[in-house]
Design a protein around this motif. Structure first.
Motif, short mmCIF file in Angstrom:
data_model
loop_
_atom_site.label_atom_id
_atom_site.label_comp_id
_atom_site.label_asym_id
_atom_site.label_seq_id
_atom_site.Cartn_x
_atom_site.Cartn_y
_atom_site.Cartn_z
N ILE A 95 0.83 -1.19 0.00
CA ILE A 95 0.00 0.00 0.00
C ILE A 95 0.87 1.25 0.00
O ILE A 95 2.04 1.22 0.36
N LEU A 96 0.26 2.35 -0.43
CA LEU A 96 0.89 3.66 -0.31
C LEU A 96 0.57 4.19 1.07
O LEU A 96 -0.58 4.11 1.52
N ILE A 97 1.55 4.72 1.76
CA ILE A 97 1.28 5.32 3.07
C ILE A 97 1.79 6.75 3.09
O ILE A 97 2.81 7.09 2.49
N THR A 98 1.03 7.61 3.79
CA THR A 98 1.41 8.99 4.04
C THR A 98 1.25 9.28 5.52
O THR A 98 0.62 8.51 6.25
N THR A 102 -2.72 18.83 5.35
CA THR A 102 -2.73 19.90 4.37
C THR A 102 -1.56 19.71 3.42
O THR A 102 -0.69 18.88 3.63
N GLY A 103 -1.55 20.49 2.37
CA GLY A 103 -0.43 20.43 1.42
C GLY A 103 -0.52 19.21 0.54
O GLY A 103 -1.59 18.75 0.18
N ALA A 104 0.63 18.62 0.21
CA ALA A 104 0.70 17.55 -0.79
C ALA A 104 -0.16 16.35 -0.42
O ALA A 104 -0.85 15.79 -1.25
N ASN A 105 -0.13 15.95 0.85
CA ASN A 105 -0.83 14.73 1.23
C ASN A 105 -2.34 14.88 1.28
O ASN A 105 -3.08 13.90 1.27
N ALA A 106 -2.83 16.13 1.37
CA ALA A 106 -4.27 16.33 1.49
C ALA A 106 -5.01 15.88 0.25
O ALA A 106 -6.16 15.49 0.32
N GLY A 107 -4.34 15.90 -0.92
CA GLY A 107 -5.01 15.54 -2.16
C GLY A 107 -4.83 14.10 -2.55
O GLY A 107 -5.17 13.72 -3.68
N VAL A 108 -4.31 13.26 -1.67
CA VAL A 108 -4.10 11.84 -2.00
C VAL A 108 -5.36 11.06 -1.66
O VAL A 108 -5.75 10.99 -0.50
N PRO A 109 -6.02 10.47 -2.65
CA PRO A 109 -7.27 9.73 -2.37
C PRO A 109 -7.00 8.43 -1.62
O PRO A 109 -5.87 7.95 -1.56
#
Length: 317
Positions: free
Chosen positions: A165-168, A174-181
């Motif tokens: 899986i992709l993890i953040t 906020t910022g880059a990670n906020a737009g990751v579905p």
């Protein structure tokens, strides 16, 4: 050449000093030194260089260690199996890739030690290739590894297909990670231009990830390359970067809410985990039980782990 001399020799190789080796074998230092000197006389070669830092094995010493260690392990295994049948005894030595070490080792050791207190366990982690070499040479009884593409001269037992899986970082809303579905394809991940941290190209996990990317005609270009799983997870928790790992490696952080999981739907990223052992060195009852317990815990931590193996991507041409 006597059996005890080989035991003293192996202890000295592994401990590095006469003091520690003598303590391990429960004899006085002069007695151990005398036995090693006799052994060198019998084989007609110097086995150690005496230095201020300790006893350093010569080329002949390293070769002798490589030849005799599997024999001594076989003897110990046979002795353990011939002991009374009212319990499990002996010593086992197991290898694991790092994500398994992080994911299920502590739980397995805790459960195993409570059930079988008379078994001592050594665990080493490392790359798949290095673990294969150590099982082949007899330095490990068995290992759980990423299934390599090349055929192996070892007994191989399928364990589970682990979802990657992709993890953040969950705290970075906020910022880059906020737009990751919550779910996305590999191509959509590339389009997000999200900074990635991945293992180096010599790492088995990176090879698996790259094989899926190549099957889609994609080239991953991580900003950071780290082989240290703990450091990678900490970097993701604290920075606006992401990584791709097996779910089992971060299940605790996901449960605690310090990381956020994103499912990669196309292609579905999985890595195949297998157990390997030497065909001419049957596992002791203790080793069989420990490997079975590790495998069971891996399946419990891997959603769909009992499903039929998923197809692996064909290498890009």
């Amino acid at each position: 050449m006597e059996f005890r001399q080989i035991n003293y020799f192996i202890a000295l190789i592994e401990e590095g000093t006469v003091t520690r080796a003598a303590h391990r074998m429960n004899i006085v230092q002069p007695a151990l030194s005398m036995q090693i000197a006799r052994l060198e006389e019998q084989v007609g070669q110097r086995l150690f260089e005496r230095t201020k830092q300790g006893m350093v094995p010569t080329a002949a010493g390293r070769q002798m260690y490589k030849l005799f260690l599997p024999i001594m392990r076989d003897f110990s295994s046979a002795y353990a199996q011939m002991q009374s049948s009212d319990g499990i005894h002996g010593h086992i030595s197991i290898g694991l890739v790092a994500s398994v070490t992080e994911g299920v080792l502590v739980d397995t050791l805790s459960e195993f030690s409570s059930r079988y207190p008379e078994v001592s366990v050594s665990v080493a982690d490392g790359y798949t290739g290095a673990l294969i070499d150590r099982v082949t040479a007899g330095r490990l009884d068995a290992a759980i590894i990423n299934k390599p593409r090349r055929p192996l001269a070892l007994d191989v037992e399928y364990i589970v297909d682990e979802e990657m899986i992709l993890i953040t970082g969950a705290a970075l809303g906020t910022g880059a990670n906020a737009g990751v579905p919550d779910s996305l394809s590999l191509r959509e991940l590339i389009a997000l231009d999200l900074p990635l941290v991945l293992p180096t190209r010599g790492h088995g996990l990176r090879a698996t990830i790259d094989s899926f990317a190549e099957s889609e005609g994609i080239e991953l270009q991580p900003r950071f390359e780290l082989d240290l799983l703990v450091a990678t997870i900490m970097l993701v928790e604290r920075s606006r970067v992401a990584t791709i790992v097996p779910r089992v490696a971060v299940h605790r952080e996901l449960d605690e809410g310090t990381l956020r999981a994103h499912t990669i739907t196309s292609p579905r990223l999985v890595r195949r985990m297998v157990g390997v052992s030497h065909p001419r060195r049957p596992l002791s009852p203790a080793a069989q039980l420990f490997m079975a317990m590790l495998a069971a815990n891996l399946k419990l931590r891997s959603p769909g782990g009992g499903d039929a193996p998923a197809p692996e991507p064909e290498p890009a041409t």
